[in-house]
Enzyme design. Structure first.
Site, PDB file in Angstrom:
ATOM      1  N   LYS A 167       0.855  -1.187   0.000  1.00  0.00           N
ATOM      2  CA  LYS A 167       0.000   0.000   0.000  1.00  0.00           C
ATOM      3  C   LYS A 167       0.881   1.223   0.000  1.00  0.00           C
ATOM      4  CE  LYS A 167      -3.868   2.233   0.201  1.00  0.00           C
ATOM      5  NZ  LYS A 167      -3.381   2.957  -1.014  1.00  0.00           N
TER       6      LYS A 167
ATOM      7  N   GLN B 141       7.118   3.889   3.907  1.00  0.00           N
ATOM      8  CA  GLN B 141       5.723   3.454   3.923  1.00  0.00           C
ATOM      9  C   GLN B 141       5.534   2.169   4.742  1.00  0.00           C
ATOM     10  OE1 GLN B 141       3.843   5.549   1.386  1.00  0.00           O
ATOM     11  NE2 GLN B 141       2.205   5.111   2.812  1.00  0.00           N
TER      12      GLN B 141
ATOM     13  N   LYS C 235       5.389   1.730  -3.085  1.00  0.00           N
ATOM     14  CA  LYS C 235       5.308   3.084  -3.648  1.00  0.00           C
ATOM     15  C   LYS C 235       5.605   2.998  -5.135  1.00  0.00           C
ATOM     16  CE  LYS C 235       4.706   7.331  -2.072  1.00  0.00           C
ATOM     17  NZ  LYS C 235       4.064   7.762  -0.812  1.00  0.00           N
TER      18      LYS C 235
ATOM     19  N   GLY D 124      -2.623   8.301  -4.334  1.00  0.00           N
ATOM     20  CA  GLY D 124      -1.933   9.495  -4.829  1.00  0.00           C
ATOM     21  C   GLY D 124      -0.705   9.838  -4.004  1.00  0.00           C
ATOM     22  N   ASP D 125       0.052  10.788  -4.505  1.00  0.00           N
ATOM     23  CA  ASP D 125       1.176  11.412  -3.803  1.00  0.00           C
ATOM     24  C   ASP D 125       1.396  12.705  -4.610  1.00  0.00           C
ATOM     25  OD1 ASP D 125       3.366  10.578  -1.610  1.00  0.00           O
ATOM     26  OD2 ASP D 125       4.442  11.613  -3.188  1.00  0.00           O
TER      27      ASP D 125
ATOM     28  N   SER E 291      -6.876   5.828   3.725  1.00  0.00           N
ATOM     29  CA  SER E 291      -6.952   4.942   2.556  1.00  0.00           C
ATOM     30  C   SER E 291      -7.388   3.549   2.987  1.00  0.00           C
ATOM     31  CB  SER E 291      -5.580   4.832   1.870  1.00  0.00           C
ATOM     32  OG  SER E 291      -5.346   5.937   1.027  1.00  0.00           O
TER      33      SER E 291
ATOM     34  N   THR F 216      -4.455  13.561   5.205  1.00  0.00           N
ATOM     35  CA  THR F 216      -3.027  13.716   5.528  1.00  0.00           C
ATOM     36  C   THR F 216      -2.807  15.030   6.280  1.00  0.00           C
ATOM     37  OG1 THR F 216      -2.611  12.557   3.464  1.00  0.00           O
ATOM     38  CG2 THR F 216      -0.699  13.482   4.590  1.00  0.00           C
TER      39      THR F 216
HETATM   40  N1  GLU Z   1       1.184   9.075  -0.569  1.00  0.00           N
HETATM   41  C1  GLU Z   1       0.620   9.016   0.738  1.00  0.00           C
HETATM   42  C2  GLU Z   1       1.694   8.704   1.762  1.00  0.00           C
HETATM   43  O1  GLU Z   1       2.830   9.135   1.597  1.00  0.00           O
HETATM   44  C3  GLU Z   1      -0.624   8.161   0.824  1.00  0.00           C
HETATM   45  C4  GLU Z   1      -0.483   6.728   0.440  1.00  0.00           C
HETATM   46  C5  GLU Z   1      -1.801   5.965   0.384  1.00  0.00           C
HETATM   47  O2  GLU Z   1      -2.851   6.516   0.712  1.00  0.00           O
HETATM   48  O3  GLU Z   1      -1.737   4.805  -0.001  1.00  0.00           O
HETATM   49  O4  GLU Z   1       1.480   8.054   2.758  1.00  0.00           O
END
Ligand code: GLU
Length: 448
Positions: free
Chosen positions: A92, A113, A128, A167-168, A380, A212
């Site tokens: 994830k 992550q 990622k 997203g990111d 998420s 976030t």
């Molecule tokens: N990109 C976000 C993070 O850095 C969210 C990742 C997600 O929701 O899977 O955690």
């Protein structure tokens, strides 16, 4: 061999085998250096080579993404998905579209992550992905064609029980929509839980957009509470002006603080009346313009071109919500000298090692991204939960769940730091707590 010697040998092997991936080395160092007390207490982690195993991605996918721009010219970008660790759940993590993206950046993000997702308490592994594609200045049709080409390769690797992107930087609701549409078409499955951050009409969850930014402010609020303080009346600076920054600003304002500056890659704005969020949202989410335009709507505000906001605008609360390594040691020292009390990282790894050292030796509250910004990925996981149940929760209930998760992460960090002899150190607490759950699960699963 002593623990430190064994750890040094592991780190030098990682540096050699992953040459040139400086952000990945930095992220590994930050974790490994701070979990030493756990390695001493639990010798099985070193004996069973958990560090070597956790630093090696389970799978790395790199692929060509060809697409045609509006002039009919062929463009070729590079796509990545690093499936880092699936001990505690399906991979994830988000997708980043930015010209700076390379394997080292995706690996640093994927590595962070793993521990962030573990800290949320939910069943999600770490991964990622992304591309060096630059959405800036592209038409909607170009972005759509790129996303379709990207998903044409990615779709065979992901799935709601396998790997769930989101997203990111550079990937928001528009991109997730195009990616989901192409996944659905190729897979011939309405698999809502394959992506998160979806639109509300097709399985998206309320509060995911805000999560976030809100989460990193809830975390700050908890740190202040632990010291008998609050956000009320505090002067804050938030860097960035994207999704994370926007909702961090909103929550700071709701909790009684005042955000007087924010930024983008072209410079920063200062508005002593408090940042007007409607203007920032219009500029960034609708018109996709530069932050300098803010002063057209608010002539009392100032725009400083080409400069990074840190150390230049005094504040008590700092929320770096832009990108990695945006604060260096010198800037951190200036922030502390200017009265900064607390840093809550909405971005991933925004403080470089010297900056972290400056914050910690000054004794101010410092929350690393993997704790402070975990609310995004946690929400998420709540979206996946709603998709699996074909349910959708109210905004208030979802926000309550997010808040409780952030309170739990905060408490886990504090109790773990205390248990391992580093009271008040959120870096030690976050890394050890996040690592232990993954390490113990890897041991339970045997050598795979
Ligand atoms: N990109 C976000 C993070 O850095 C969210 C990742 C997600 O929701 O899977 O955690």
């Amino acid at each position: 061999m002593g623990v430190q010697k064994r750890v040094d040998a592991i780190l030098s092997t990682i540096a050699r085998r992953n040459a040139g991936e400086s952000e990945f080395h930095q992220a590994v160092h930050e974790v490994v250096d701070s979990i030493a007390p756990a390695l001493v207490k639990h010798p099985e982690y070193l004996d069973l080579k958990i560090l070597e195993r956790v630093c090696e991605p389970e799978r790395q996918i790199i692929f060509r993404v060809p697409w045609e721009d509006d002039r009919g010219e062929i463009q070729v970008n590079r796509g990545f998905r690093v499936e880092f660790n699936s001990a505690i759940g399906p991979y994830k993590g988000g997708l980043r579209f930015h010209p700076s993206v390379n394997l080292g950046i995706i690996k640093f993000l994927g590595f962070e992550q793993i521990f962030k997702n573990s800290l949320t308490g939910q069943a999600i592994g770490g991964g990622k992905g992304g591309s060096d594609f630059d959405p800036k200045g592209k038409s909607d049709r170009e972005v759509m064609r790129f996303c379709q080409s990207f998903m044409t390769e990615l779709f065979r690797h992901i799935g709601e029980q396998t790997d769930v992107p989101a997203g990111d930087i550079g990937v928001g609701g528009r991109e997730i929509g195009y990616l989901f549409g192409q996944y659905k078409r190729l897979a011939n499955r309405y698999e809502a839980g394959v992506l998160t951050g979806k639109g509300l009409t097709y399985g998206g969850a309320l509060v995911r957009t805000e999560a976030t930014g809100y989460g990193c402010v809830f975390f700050a609020d908890e740190m202040l509470k632990a010291k008998g303080d609050t956000l009320e009346g505090k002067r804050a600076v938030v860097s960035g002006s994207g999704n994370v920054a926007i909702y961090a600003i909103q929550k700071i304002h709701q909790l009684g603080g005042k955000v007087i500056a924010c930024s983008d890659s072209s410079g920063y704005i200062v508005d002593e009346n408090g940042i007007n969020l409607e203007t920032v949202k219009r500029l960034k989410e609708v018109e996709r313009k530069r932050i300098s335009e803010y002063v057209t709507a608010h002539p009392g505000a100032t725009f400083v071109a080409g400069r990074n906001v840190w150390g230049e605008v005094p504040c008590q609360i700092a929320a770096p919500c832009a990108t990695q390594n945006e604060i260096n040691g010198e800037q951190a020292a200036k922030m502390v000298a200017n009265g900064c009390l607390l840093v809550t990282e909405g971005a991933n790894m925004p403080s470089n090692p010297e900056a972290i050292e400056a914050f910690q030796s000054a004794g101010i509250c410092y929350a690393p991204g993997k704790a402070a910004n975990a609310g995004g990925v946690a929400t998420s996981a709540l979206e996946m939960q709603q998709n699996a149940a074909r349910d959708s929760w109210t905004f208030d209930y979802s926000e309550q769940r997010l808040k409780q998760i952030m309170v739990n992460i905060h408490n886990t960090c504090l109790t773990t730091a205390e248990e391992y002899g580093a009271p008040g150190n959120y870096v030690v607490g976050a890394n050890i707590a996040g690592f232990r759950k993954v390490a113990d699960t890897m041991i339970a699963h045997g050598l795979i």
